[in-house]
Design a protein around this motif. Structure first.
Motif, PDB file in Angstrom:
ATOM      1  N   MET A   1       0.839  -1.181   0.000  1.00 29.15           N
ATOM      2  CA  MET A   1       0.000   0.000   0.000  1.00 29.15           C
ATOM      3  C   MET A   1       0.881   1.241   0.000  1.00 29.15           C
ATOM      4  SD  MET A   1      -3.220   1.043   2.249  1.00 29.15           S
ATOM      5  CE  MET A   1      -4.330   1.019   0.899  1.00 29.15           C
ATOM      6  N   LEU A   2       0.496   2.226  -0.726  1.00 31.38           N
ATOM      7  CA  LEU A   2       1.245   3.470  -0.836  1.00 31.38           C
ATOM      8  C   LEU A   2       1.032   4.308   0.415  1.00 31.38           C
ATOM      9  CD1 LEU A   2       2.970   5.003  -2.912  1.00 31.38           C
ATOM     10  CD2 LEU A   2       0.894   6.109  -3.668  1.00 31.38           C
ATOM     11  N   GLU A   3       2.137   4.758   1.016  1.00 33.38           N
ATOM     12  CA  GLU A   3       2.045   5.604   2.197  1.00 33.38           C
ATOM     13  C   GLU A   3       1.696   7.020   1.782  1.00 33.38           C
ATOM     14  OE1 GLU A   3       5.380   5.360   4.817  1.00 33.38           O
ATOM     15  OE2 GLU A   3       5.660   3.239   4.367  1.00 33.38           O
ATOM     16  N   LEU A   4       0.992   7.728   2.638  1.00 34.69           N
ATOM     17  CA  LEU A   4       0.577   9.088   2.323  1.00 34.69           C
ATOM     18  C   LEU A   4       1.748  10.048   2.209  1.00 34.69           C
ATOM     19  CD1 LEU A   4      -2.595   9.413   4.579  1.00 34.69           C
ATOM     20  CD2 LEU A   4      -2.496   9.006   2.123  1.00 34.69           C
ATOM     21  N   THR A   5       2.876   9.717   2.828  1.00 33.64           N
ATOM     22  CA  THR A   5       4.038  10.601   2.782  1.00 33.64           C
ATOM     23  C   THR A   5       4.942  10.335   1.591  1.00 33.64           C
ATOM     24  OG1 THR A   5       5.272   9.088   4.200  1.00 33.64           O
ATOM     25  CG2 THR A   5       4.054  10.865   5.296  1.00 33.64           C
ATOM     26  N   THR A   6       4.588   9.368   0.765  1.00 38.94           N
ATOM     27  CA  THR A   6       5.410   9.014  -0.384  1.00 38.94           C
ATOM     28  C   THR A   6       5.335  10.101  -1.451  1.00 38.94           C
ATOM     29  OG1 THR A   6       5.028   6.663  -0.016  1.00 38.94           O
ATOM     30  CG2 THR A   6       5.783   7.297  -2.194  1.00 38.94           C
ATOM     31  N   LYS A   7       6.511  10.589  -1.872  1.00 40.02           N
ATOM     32  CA  LYS A   7       6.550  11.570  -2.958  1.00 40.02           C
ATOM     33  C   LYS A   7       6.389  10.824  -4.273  1.00 40.02           C
ATOM     34  CE  LYS A   7       9.465  15.125  -5.078  1.00 40.02           C
ATOM     35  NZ  LYS A   7       8.972  14.933  -6.391  1.00 40.02           N
ATOM     36  N   LEU A   8       5.499  11.321  -5.085  1.00 41.64           N
ATOM     37  CA  LEU A   8       5.284  10.716  -6.391  1.00 41.64           C
ATOM     38  C   LEU A   8       6.081  11.476  -7.434  1.00 41.64           C
ATOM     39  CD1 LEU A   8       1.454  10.065  -6.188  1.00 41.64           C
ATOM     40  CD2 LEU A   8       3.324   8.487  -5.704  1.00 41.64           C
ATOM     41  N   LEU A   9       6.726  10.720  -8.311  1.00 46.00           N
ATOM     42  CA  LEU A   9       7.560  11.303  -9.357  1.00 46.00           C
ATOM     43  C   LEU A   9       6.799  11.341 -10.673  1.00 46.00           C
ATOM     44  CD1 LEU A   9      10.843   9.317  -8.622  1.00 46.00           C
ATOM     45  CD2 LEU A   9      10.201  11.558  -7.754  1.00 46.00           C
ATOM     46  N   THR A  10       7.047  12.372 -11.446  1.00 49.36           N
ATOM     47  CA  THR A  10       6.490  12.448 -12.800  1.00 49.36           C
ATOM     48  C   THR A  10       7.237  11.442 -13.683  1.00 49.36           C
ATOM     49  OG1 THR A  10       8.069  14.107 -13.520  1.00 49.36           O
ATOM     50  CG2 THR A  10       6.010  14.915 -12.519  1.00 49.36           C
ATOM     51  N   THR A  11       6.745  11.257 -14.883  1.00 52.29           N
ATOM     52  CA  THR A  11       7.430  10.364 -15.817  1.00 52.29           C
ATOM     53  C   THR A  11       8.839  10.883 -16.106  1.00 52.29           C
ATOM     54  OG1 THR A  11       5.334   9.705 -16.809  1.00 52.29           O
ATOM     55  CG2 THR A  11       7.314   9.268 -18.093  1.00 52.29           C
ATOM     56  N   LYS A  12       8.982  12.191 -16.247  1.00 47.53           N
ATOM     57  CA  LYS A  12      10.299  12.773 -16.507  1.00 47.53           C
ATOM     58  C   LYS A  12      11.243  12.524 -15.330  1.00 47.53           C
ATOM     59  CE  LYS A  12      12.626  17.085 -17.667  1.00 47.53           C
ATOM     60  NZ  LYS A  12      12.452  18.509 -17.979  1.00 47.53           N
ATOM     61  N   LYS A  40      -2.028   6.100 -11.794  1.00 49.24           N
ATOM     62  CA  LYS A  40      -2.748   6.974 -12.722  1.00 49.24           C
ATOM     63  C   LYS A  40      -3.721   7.819 -11.907  1.00 49.24           C
ATOM     64  CE  LYS A  40      -3.755   7.664 -17.167  1.00 49.24           C
ATOM     65  NZ  LYS A  40      -3.576   7.175 -18.448  1.00 49.24           N
ATOM     66  N   LEU A  41      -3.490   9.125 -11.900  1.00 47.43           N
ATOM     67  CA  LEU A  41      -4.355  10.074 -11.204  1.00 47.43           C
ATOM     68  C   LEU A  41      -5.011  10.951 -12.257  1.00 47.43           C
ATOM     69  CD1 LEU A  41      -1.823  11.105  -8.408  1.00 47.43           C
ATOM     70  CD2 LEU A  41      -3.762   9.563  -8.170  1.00 47.43           C
ATOM     71  N   GLY A  42      -6.228  10.608 -12.609  1.00 46.02           N
ATOM     72  CA  GLY A  42      -6.865  11.301 -13.725  1.00 46.02           C
ATOM     73  C   GLY A  42      -6.066  11.008 -14.978  1.00 46.02           C
ATOM     74  N   GLY A  43      -5.549  12.033 -15.627  1.00 45.75           N
ATOM     75  CA  GLY A  43      -4.715  11.840 -16.805  1.00 45.75           C
ATOM     76  C   GLY A  43      -3.232  11.835 -16.496  1.00 45.75           C
ATOM     77  N   ALA A  44      -2.878  12.037 -15.231  1.00 48.12           N
ATOM     78  CA  ALA A  44      -1.468  12.128 -14.842  1.00 48.12           C
ATOM     79  C   ALA A  44      -0.930  10.761 -14.422  1.00 48.12           C
ATOM     80  CB  ALA A  44      -1.302  13.123 -13.695  1.00 48.12           C
ATOM     81  N   VAL A  45       0.266  10.446 -14.903  1.00 54.28           N
ATOM     82  CA  VAL A  45       0.951   9.214 -14.534  1.00 54.28           C
ATOM     83  C   VAL A  45       2.039   9.577 -13.535  1.00 54.28           C
ATOM     84  CG1 VAL A  45       2.402   7.323 -15.370  1.00 54.28           C
ATOM     85  CG2 VAL A  45       0.470   8.118 -16.740  1.00 54.28           C
ATOM     86  N   ARG A  46       2.116   8.827 -12.439  1.00 62.09           N
ATOM     87  CA  ARG A  46       3.122   9.072 -11.410  1.00 62.09           C
ATOM     88  C   ARG A  46       3.748   7.738 -11.000  1.00 62.09           C
ATOM     89  NH1 ARG A  46       2.467  13.336 -13.239  1.00 62.09           N
ATOM     90  NH2 ARG A  46       1.844  15.247 -12.213  1.00 62.09           N
ATOM     91  N   TYR A  47       4.964   7.822 -10.481  1.00 63.76           N
ATOM     92  CA  TYR A  47       5.713   6.661 -10.015  1.00 63.76           C
ATOM     93  C   TYR A  47       6.169   6.931  -8.591  1.00 63.76           C
ATOM     94  CZ  TYR A  47       6.081   5.616 -15.009  1.00 63.76           C
ATOM     95  OH  TYR A  47       5.800   5.344 -16.325  1.00 63.76           O
ATOM     96  N   SER A  48       6.110   5.915  -7.733  1.00 66.06           N
ATOM     97  CA  SER A  48       6.655   6.095  -6.388  1.00 66.06           C
ATOM     98  C   SER A  48       8.119   5.661  -6.411  1.00 66.06           C
ATOM     99  CB  SER A  48       5.864   5.289  -5.359  1.00 66.06           C
ATOM    100  OG  SER A  48       6.215   3.932  -5.386  1.00 66.06           O
ATOM    101  N   LYS A  49       8.929   6.356  -5.646  1.00 64.09           N
ATOM    102  CA  LYS A  49      10.359   6.029  -5.576  1.00 64.09           C
ATOM    103  C   LYS A  49      10.541   4.606  -5.058  1.00 64.09           C
ATOM    104  CE  LYS A  49      14.792   7.671  -3.865  1.00 64.09           C
ATOM    105  NZ  LYS A  49      15.201   6.409  -3.276  1.00 64.09           N
ATOM    106  N   LYS A  50       9.708   4.209  -4.108  1.00 71.93           N
ATOM    107  CA  LYS A  50       9.779   2.851  -3.554  1.00 71.93           C
ATOM    108  C   LYS A  50       9.559   1.815  -4.662  1.00 71.93           C
ATOM    109  CE  LYS A  50       7.572  -0.229  -0.315  1.00 71.93           C
ATOM    110  NZ  LYS A  50       6.223  -0.673   0.002  1.00 71.93           N
ATOM    111  N   ASP A  51       8.566   2.027  -5.513  1.00 76.32           N
ATOM    112  CA  ASP A  51       8.302   1.101  -6.620  1.00 76.32           C
ATOM    113  C   ASP A  51       9.456   1.080  -7.614  1.00 76.32           C
ATOM    114  OD1 ASP A  51       5.860   0.323  -5.585  1.00 76.32           O
ATOM    115  OD2 ASP A  51       4.704   1.720  -6.813  1.00 76.32           O
ATOM    116  N   LEU A  52      10.061   2.241  -7.862  1.00 76.38           N
ATOM    117  CA  LEU A  52      11.211   2.298  -8.766  1.00 76.38           C
ATOM    118  C   LEU A  52      12.386   1.526  -8.179  1.00 76.38           C
ATOM    119  CD1 LEU A  52      11.079   6.029  -9.923  1.00 76.38           C
ATOM    120  CD2 LEU A  52      10.212   4.017 -11.128  1.00 76.38           C
ATOM    121  N   ASP A  53      12.623   1.689  -6.874  1.00 78.62           N
ATOM    122  CA  ASP A  53      13.711   0.955  -6.220  1.00 78.62           C
ATOM    123  C   ASP A  53      13.472  -0.548  -6.258  1.00 78.62           C
ATOM    124  OD1 ASP A  53      15.098   3.298  -5.666  1.00 78.62           O
ATOM    125  OD2 ASP A  53      14.252   3.490  -3.644  1.00 78.62           O
TER     126      ASP A  53
END
Length: 69
Positions: A1-12, A40-53
Motif C-alpha cells: 500500500m502506498l504511504e501518504l508521505t510518499t513523494k510521487l515522481l512524474t514520468t520525466k 494513474k491520477l486522472g490523466g497524470a501518470v506518477r511513479y513512487s520512488k519505492k516502486d522504482l527501487d
C-alpha cells in the motif's frame, strides 16, 4: 500500500532516476513489457520512488562466474 508521505515522481523525474528516456517509460507502460508499477491520477501518470527501487532490485542480474574474465 502506498504511504501518504510518499513523494510521487512524474514520468520525466522517474526517467531521470532510472537513467532512461521518457519515451522508454511510455513504451513500457503502453506495451506492458515490464512489471514497473505506476499510478494513474486522472490523466497524470506518477511513479513512487519505492516502486522504482523495487523494480531496480528485481531487474538486477548477477553474472555467472564463468563469464567473468
Amino acid at each position: 500500500m502506498l504511504e501518504l508521505t510518499t513523494k510521487l515522481l512524474t514520468t520525466k523525474e522517474a526517467a531521470v532516476y532510472l537513467g532512461l528516456t521518457i519515451k522508454t517509460l511510455n513504451n513500457w507502460r503502453y506495451s506492458q513489457r515490464t512489471k514497473l508499477k505506476y499510478i494513474k491520477l486522472g490523466g497524470a501518470v506518477r511513479y513512487s520512488k519505492k516502486d522504482l527501487d523495487e523494480f531496480i532490485a528485481e531487474s538486477t542480474k548477477e553474472t555467472p562466474d564463468e563469464y567473468i574474465c
